[in-house]
Design a protein around this motif. Structure first.
Motif, PDB file in Angstrom:
ATOM      1  N   LEU A 570      -0.358   9.853  15.611  1.00 30.44           N
ATOM      2  CA  LEU A 570      -0.577  11.076  16.384  1.00 30.44           C
ATOM      3  C   LEU A 570       0.272  12.232  15.854  1.00 30.44           C
ATOM      4  O   LEU A 570      -0.169  13.378  15.826  1.00 30.44           O
ATOM      5  CB  LEU A 570      -0.249  10.826  17.855  1.00 30.44           C
ATOM      6  CG  LEU A 570      -1.275  10.011  18.650  1.00 30.44           C
ATOM      7  CD1 LEU A 570      -0.723   9.623  20.004  1.00 30.44           C
ATOM      8  CD2 LEU A 570      -2.557  10.822  18.815  1.00 30.44           C
ATOM      9  N   THR A 573      -1.430  13.979  13.262  1.00 34.82           N
ATOM     10  CA  THR A 573      -2.750  14.500  13.647  1.00 34.82           C
ATOM     11  C   THR A 573      -2.644  15.775  14.486  1.00 34.82           C
ATOM     12  O   THR A 573      -3.375  16.736  14.272  1.00 34.82           O
ATOM     13  CB  THR A 573      -3.530  13.433  14.431  1.00 34.82           C
ATOM     14  OG1 THR A 573      -3.636  12.247  13.635  1.00 34.82           O
ATOM     15  CG2 THR A 573      -4.925  13.934  14.780  1.00 34.82           C
ATOM     16  N   LEU A 574      -1.688  15.778  15.443  1.00 35.96           N
ATOM     17  CA  LEU A 574      -1.559  16.918  16.343  1.00 35.96           C
ATOM     18  C   LEU A 574      -0.952  18.111  15.616  1.00 35.96           C
ATOM     19  O   LEU A 574      -0.090  17.947  14.741  1.00 35.96           O
ATOM     20  CB  LEU A 574      -0.692  16.543  17.544  1.00 35.96           C
ATOM     21  CG  LEU A 574      -1.231  15.415  18.441  1.00 35.96           C
ATOM     22  CD1 LEU A 574      -0.222  15.078  19.519  1.00 35.96           C
ATOM     23  CD2 LEU A 574      -2.561  15.804  19.048  1.00 35.96           C
ATOM     24  N   LEU A 603      -5.278   7.280  21.281  1.00 34.64           N
ATOM     25  CA  LEU A 603      -5.882   8.337  20.464  1.00 34.64           C
ATOM     26  C   LEU A 603      -6.882   9.146  21.271  1.00 34.64           C
ATOM     27  O   LEU A 603      -6.906  10.383  21.199  1.00 34.64           O
ATOM     28  CB  LEU A 603      -6.548   7.721  19.229  1.00 34.64           C
ATOM     29  CG  LEU A 603      -5.603   7.165  18.151  1.00 34.64           C
ATOM     30  CD1 LEU A 603      -6.405   6.474  17.069  1.00 34.64           C
ATOM     31  CD2 LEU A 603      -4.753   8.267  17.559  1.00 34.64           C
ATOM     32  N   ASN A 604      -7.728   8.471  22.068  1.00 31.99           N
ATOM     33  CA  ASN A 604      -8.726   9.193  22.871  1.00 31.99           C
ATOM     34  C   ASN A 604      -8.050  10.081  23.912  1.00 31.99           C
ATOM     35  O   ASN A 604      -8.394  11.257  24.083  1.00 31.99           O
ATOM     36  CB  ASN A 604      -9.652   8.201  23.570  1.00 31.99           C
ATOM     37  CG  ASN A 604     -10.662   7.597  22.624  1.00 31.99           C
ATOM     38  OD1 ASN A 604     -10.648   7.877  21.436  1.00 31.99           O
ATOM     39  ND2 ASN A 604     -11.546   6.771  23.122  1.00 31.99           N
ATOM     40  N   CYS A 606      -4.888  11.240  24.042  1.00 33.89           N
ATOM     41  CA  CYS A 606      -4.090  12.323  23.464  1.00 33.89           C
ATOM     42  C   CYS A 606      -4.981  13.391  22.829  1.00 33.89           C
ATOM     43  O   CYS A 606      -4.653  14.584  22.867  1.00 33.89           O
ATOM     44  CB  CYS A 606      -3.113  11.770  22.431  1.00 33.89           C
ATOM     45  SG  CYS A 606      -1.774  10.780  23.168  1.00 33.89           S
ATOM     46  N   THR A 607      -6.112  12.986  22.254  1.00 35.07           N
ATOM     47  CA  THR A 607      -7.055  13.976  21.714  1.00 35.07           C
ATOM     48  C   THR A 607      -7.630  14.837  22.838  1.00 35.07           C
ATOM     49  O   THR A 607      -7.722  16.068  22.718  1.00 35.07           O
ATOM     50  CB  THR A 607      -8.185  13.266  20.958  1.00 35.07           C
ATOM     51  OG1 THR A 607      -7.638  12.507  19.886  1.00 35.07           O
ATOM     52  CG2 THR A 607      -9.164  14.293  20.385  1.00 35.07           C
ATOM     53  N   ASN A 608      -7.993  14.209  23.967  1.00 35.50           N
ATOM     54  CA  ASN A 608      -8.481  14.983  25.123  1.00 35.50           C
ATOM     55  C   ASN A 608      -7.396  15.914  25.651  1.00 35.50           C
ATOM     56  O   ASN A 608      -7.670  17.064  26.050  1.00 35.50           O
ATOM     57  CB  ASN A 608      -8.949  14.039  26.229  1.00 35.50           C
ATOM     58  CG  ASN A 608     -10.299  13.435  25.930  1.00 35.50           C
ATOM     59  OD1 ASN A 608     -10.958  13.827  24.970  1.00 35.50           O
ATOM     60  ND2 ASN A 608     -10.721  12.484  26.726  1.00 35.50           N
ATOM     61  N   TRP A 610      -4.966  17.250  23.918  1.00 31.83           N
ATOM     62  CA  TRP A 610      -4.868  18.359  22.964  1.00 31.83           C
ATOM     63  C   TRP A 610      -5.976  19.390  23.219  1.00 31.83           C
ATOM     64  O   TRP A 610      -5.727  20.599  23.250  1.00 31.83           O
ATOM     65  CB  TRP A 610      -4.900  17.793  21.558  1.00 31.83           C
ATOM     66  CG  TRP A 610      -5.001  18.816  20.447  1.00 31.83           C
ATOM     67  CD1 TRP A 610      -4.554  20.095  20.467  1.00 31.83           C
ATOM     68  CD2 TRP A 610      -5.622  18.617  19.171  1.00 31.83           C
ATOM     69  NE1 TRP A 610      -4.831  20.718  19.286  1.00 31.83           N
ATOM     70  CE2 TRP A 610      -5.483  19.852  18.471  1.00 31.83           C
ATOM     71  CE3 TRP A 610      -6.235  17.546  18.553  1.00 31.83           C
ATOM     72  CZ2 TRP A 610      -5.973  20.003  17.191  1.00 31.83           C
ATOM     73  CZ3 TRP A 610      -6.707  17.712  17.275  1.00 31.83           C
ATOM     74  CH2 TRP A 610      -6.580  18.925  16.596  1.00 31.83           C
ATOM     75  N   HIS A 611      -7.205  18.914  23.408  1.00 34.22           N
ATOM     76  CA  HIS A 611      -8.319  19.837  23.686  1.00 34.22           C
ATOM     77  C   HIS A 611      -8.101  20.593  24.981  1.00 34.22           C
ATOM     78  O   HIS A 611      -8.529  21.746  25.112  1.00 34.22           O
ATOM     79  CB  HIS A 611      -9.627  19.062  23.732  1.00 34.22           C
ATOM     80  CG  HIS A 611     -10.040  18.518  22.399  1.00 34.22           C
ATOM     81  ND1 HIS A 611     -11.018  17.550  22.257  1.00 34.22           N
ATOM     82  CD2 HIS A 611      -9.607  18.788  21.139  1.00 34.22           C
ATOM     83  CE1 HIS A 611     -11.164  17.264  20.970  1.00 34.22           C
ATOM     84  NE2 HIS A 611     -10.320  17.999  20.278  1.00 34.22           N
ATOM     85  N   GLY A 682     -15.773   9.323  25.165  1.00 35.82           N
ATOM     86  CA  GLY A 682     -14.385   8.947  24.974  1.00 35.82           C
ATOM     87  C   GLY A 682     -13.767   8.278  26.180  1.00 35.82           C
ATOM     88  O   GLY A 682     -13.231   7.169  26.097  1.00 35.82           O
TER      89      GLY A 682
END
Length: 862
Positions: A570, A573-574, A603-604, A606-608, A610-611, A682
């Protein structure tokens, strides 16, 4: 002549007035007929739209059951029942009788299949109808497992031609298929209805399914749902459609043999229908014909009295005008009295006409020659949320979103008298929100045929437009889901082939190192090659897990190391504007989990998160601690058992969610992102993973205050022991010259395995064709002590070769090597008498030990 003049004038005036009344009555009747037709067409479109939406919902539900088998590998009867029961809780699935699962059982295996099902908890299980067949598709699991559904267990649905055709269609297409009109096995004896089955195929994991031939070879089972068409339609409309006789035919032929459903009884055919139409819809590749006929009730519900009022009022007015003419021509003395009566009647008539316009169920407007509004009825004012003073004398263009200029003054003035044109466009409400309407516009001309304005009739079609938009969104989401599935299948196929390459690389590197001492210059590069190969092998395992070709591996292990490994990914990625904060418990908290799936969860989420920051700087917090869940909280969370749990949470300070969004956040395909920026899968995937881990997930969020997702895993009390598959291979005793036959169609693998076994002290004969191997054994069965064979080979698979070897020499042990070993392969190997299964990518580590164990079985081993 003079004495007859008053009578002639009166008759002439009366005739003209009656003519005008007749024209007005005819126009209103035409408008009424058009309105009835529009309501009838809307009813037809609404019926087909509801059927298509409901069938799409059923298809997504069935895909969820398919996903259960694809994600979980082996699914037992209890797991299947729990999943279906949870799926059906709180959802309107009227018409759905049961959801079932049936494997493809080959003819020789039917007895073993029956015995296995009896042992699994169905004592009287038996495949029916009896009799030998090349293959069977018996109902093995069915839920809800109550009532007549239990009687369907064991029924071979492939014996029915319609069901058989749907099975083949789903198998060949790889997608959903439905049967024609059938009687369900679970159909009650009283009040029977017609029904149909919706089916989806399940293919053997690891097998290619990129062509019809490949799908026919790799199909392993089907899942399907049975529906009663009468109950399904009742859930959409109640017991009948109001004012409409709705019929559904299987196919395009309108015959009694194809009739699946009708909302009215045979008495509806005794009266001719004023309106009748039909529409074809495609349901999972099957054509249905929806026929709708109007009934007297329909006309009674939508009939308007305006034409009758116009007729009576016009006749009365004509009589009054005739009488007035009579009075005017017969004397001045009566003219004043008659004038007062006429004035009163005219006012009454105007009041009646105004009442008709003001109480109409459609919006009505009138503009002058400059396209400024001169009249607006109350219905239109309510639709737009405006007052009369806010609209009158203002241009029509201020209230209409008309990019095509269809209502421009010059366009309106150019229309010919008597024309009526219908357009669909958006009007603007007072708060700025759009309102989709269907607008019929008629130009108005004076006696000199000069254009003086236009009359418009407005019908609200917002619901239809919203339904069309929802359907387009669902289609886009479905395409996105299918694209992700194709990517996963491609990744899994590539990773499977890589296993063979990596096994050959690692094996040959080991052989090369054995032939060199540590001081040789090539030893360090060989070590680097070996380390890179081991890392590549680990990467292949992750790719297989992504493509769902790798089964769930629930292993007892501490939670913190899995989180720390995900955090390393992460951080790269972030973006730098996102602060990643950790609040992790120091002491080890053990859970039974699949590390790959735990990483996918983080991952799902933390990606949400971030969005949710929407491109601005922010903070994401990942926490871990122990929490005790009481009975009340466990019941609120779902299937989580009360007691100590490992609590993992992910929090952000983003935009947050309102209550309506929180209620739907775990639904498949639900997303708040624009089309093309997310699939809506997700969080539903996270929810499915937590269910597979016997855990639970909860969410806290408020608009503007961020979101926190809480995940609960059952806490294990003891530290587990776990073998490391990648550890250095244990030293095994050398062979004593036993003769081993190696069969593999890959030359590199064949040479590597030969070298490894020769190094271990065995005599080796390598063969690259399975039929040649069988021929050599047939020629000299006693020449070999063991056969090591690959599983995926042309002409004969490793399992088929093992069966041929057992026929030639029953006591000759066989070991099968494969890049992917499923539960089904283990069961088949045990049934075929195979002595060992080996992961091909671990050939270097496992080959010597397995060969030694098979050739030197422990005392008492069977």
């Amino acid at each position: 002549m003079k004495r007859a003049l008053p009578l002639l004038m009166s008759l002439l005036v009366g005739a003209v007035s009656l003519t005008v009344t007749a024209l007005a009555w005819h126009h209103e009747r035409a408008s009424e007929t058009a309105a009835l037709r529009a309501s009838f067409d809307f009813g037809l479109r609404q019926a087909t739209s509801r059927i298509e939406q409901r069938m799409a919902a059923y298809e997504q539900m069935l895909r969820g059951v398919q996903g259960l088998f694809l994600a979980s590998g082996a699914v037992d009867r209890a797991h299947f029942d729990r999943y279906v029961d949870a799926l059906l809780v709180g959802v309107d699935f009227n018409g759905l009788q049961a959801i079932a699962y049936g494997p493809l059982v080959q003819g020789p295996d039917v007895a073993a299949h029956e015995a296995a099902q009896r042992l699994s908890g169905v004592p009287g299980y038996q495949v029916r109808p009896p009799g030998p067949r090349a293959s069977y598709v018996p109902v093995t699991y069915i839920a809800p497992a109550v009532g007549r559904s239990l009687g369907a267990l064991g029924y071979d649905i492939s014996t029915d031609p319609s069901r058989r055709a749907a099975l083949d269609k789903a198998r060949d297409s790889g997608s959903v298929a439905i049967t024609g009109r059938i009687r369900l096995v679970t159909e009650p004896d009283h009040a029977p209805q017609y029904g149909f089955l919706m089916l989806l195929p399940l293919y053997a994991p690891g097998q290619p399914a990129d062509s019809v031939a490949a799908r026919r070879r790799s199909v392993a089972a089907w899942v399907w749902a049975g529906f009663r068409i009468g109950d399904l339609m009742s859930s959409l409309y109640g017991e009948s459609t109001p004012g409409l006789d709705l019929r559904i035919y299987d196919g395009i032929e309108l015959s009694d043999d194809a009739l699946m459903y009708r909302s009215s009884g045979p008495e509806a055919d005794r009266q001719p229908a004023r309106f009748e139409a039909q529409e074809y819809i495609g349901v999972a590749g099957q054509s249905w014909t929806v026929q709708v006929r109007s009934t007297p009730e329909f006309e009674a519900r939508h009939h308007r009295e305006s034409a009758r009022i116009i007729g009576f009022a016009g006749i009365g007015l004509s009589l009054l005008l005739a009488a007035l003419t009579w009075q005017l021509t017969t004397g001045r003395m009566r003219a004043y009295s008659v004038a007062r009566v006429m004035t009163r009647e005219l006012r009454d008539s105007e009041r009646r006409y105004r009442r008709i316009v003001e109480t109409a169920n459609e919006g009505i407007w009138l503009v002058n020659a400059q396209a400024c509004l001169s009249f607006v009825n109350p219905k239109l004012l309510r639709l737009l949320g405006q007052g009369a003073a806010d609209m009158l004398e203002r241009p029509l263009a201020e209230f209409v979103d008309d990019p095509g200029g269809q209502l421009a003054p010059a366009v309106l003035a150019s229309r010919r008298p008597g024309t009526v044109e219908a357009v669909e466009l958006r009007m603007l409400r007072s708060e700025g929100q759009p309102l989709w309407v269907s607008m019929s516009v008629t130009p108005v001309f004076d006696e000199a045929d000069r254009y003086v304005g236009s009359l418009g009739m407005v019908t609200d079609i917002s619901e239809r437009k919203q339904a069309e938009a929802r359907r387009a969104l669902l289609e886009a989401q479905l395409r996105e889901s299918q694209k992700m599935e194709a990517i996963g299948t491609l990744a899994g196929g590539i990773a499977h082939d890589f296993n063979n390459i990596l096994a050959a690389i690692l094996g040959n590197v080991s052989l090369a190192r054995d032939r060199l001492d540590d001081a040789h210059g090539a030893t360090p590069p060989l070590k680097q090659i070996e380390m890179a190969g081991v890392r590549a092998r680990s990467l292949v395992q992750k790719i297989l897990a992504f493509s769902r070709m790798q089964p769930h591996e629930l292993v007892s292990q501490p939670m913190r190391p899995m989180i720390e490994e995900s955090i390393a990914l992460l951080r790269s990625t972030l973006p730098a504007t996102v602060e990643l904060v950790l609040a992790l418990e120091d002491r080890p908290l053990f859970v039974s989990a699949d590390a790959t799936h735990v990483q996918q969860i983080l991952l799902n989420l933390c990606t949400n998160a971030w969005h949710a920051l929407q491109g601005s700087s922010g903070r994401i917090t990942i926490g871990l601690d122990e929490r005790r869940i009481d009975a009340d909280e466990a019941q609120r969370l779902g299937e989580l058992a009360p007691g100590p749990c490992v609590h993992l949470w992910v929090a952000d300070n983003g935009v947050g969610m309102d209550e309506a969004t929180r209620a739907r956040v775990f639904e498949p395909f639900f997303t708040t992102k624009r089309v093309g920026q997310g699939t809506g899968l997700g969080l539903s995937v996270v929810h499915g993973i937590m269910t597979a881990h016997a855990g639970a997930i909860d969410v806290e969020s408020e608009p503007g205050r961020g979101s926190t997702f809480h995940l609960y895993f059952p806490l294990l009390p003891l530290r587990p022991q776990r073998a490391d598959a990648t550890a250095e291979p244990a030293r095994v005793p050398a062979g004593r010259g036993q003769h081993v036959m190696v069969v593999d169609d890959d030359p590199a693998m064949l040479l590597m395995v030969e070298s490894l076994l020769q190094r271990a002290g065995y005599r080796v004969t390598g063969i690259d064709q399975p039929r040649d191997a069988a021929a050599k054994l047939q020629a000299d069965p006693a020449a070999y002590d063991l056969v090591v064979t690959d599983y995926n080979m042309p002409e004969l698979t490793g399992m088929e070769l093992a069966a041929e070897i057992a026929r030639i020499r029953a006591d000759l042990p066989v070991v099968i090597s494969s890049g992917f070993i499923s539960d089904e392969m283990r069961a088949a190997a045990q049934q075929a008498g195979v002595k060992g299964l080996m992961q091909k990518e671990y050939t270097l580590e496992q080959l010597g030990g397995i060969v030694h164990a098979v050739l030197n079985p422990a005392p008492g081993a069977g």
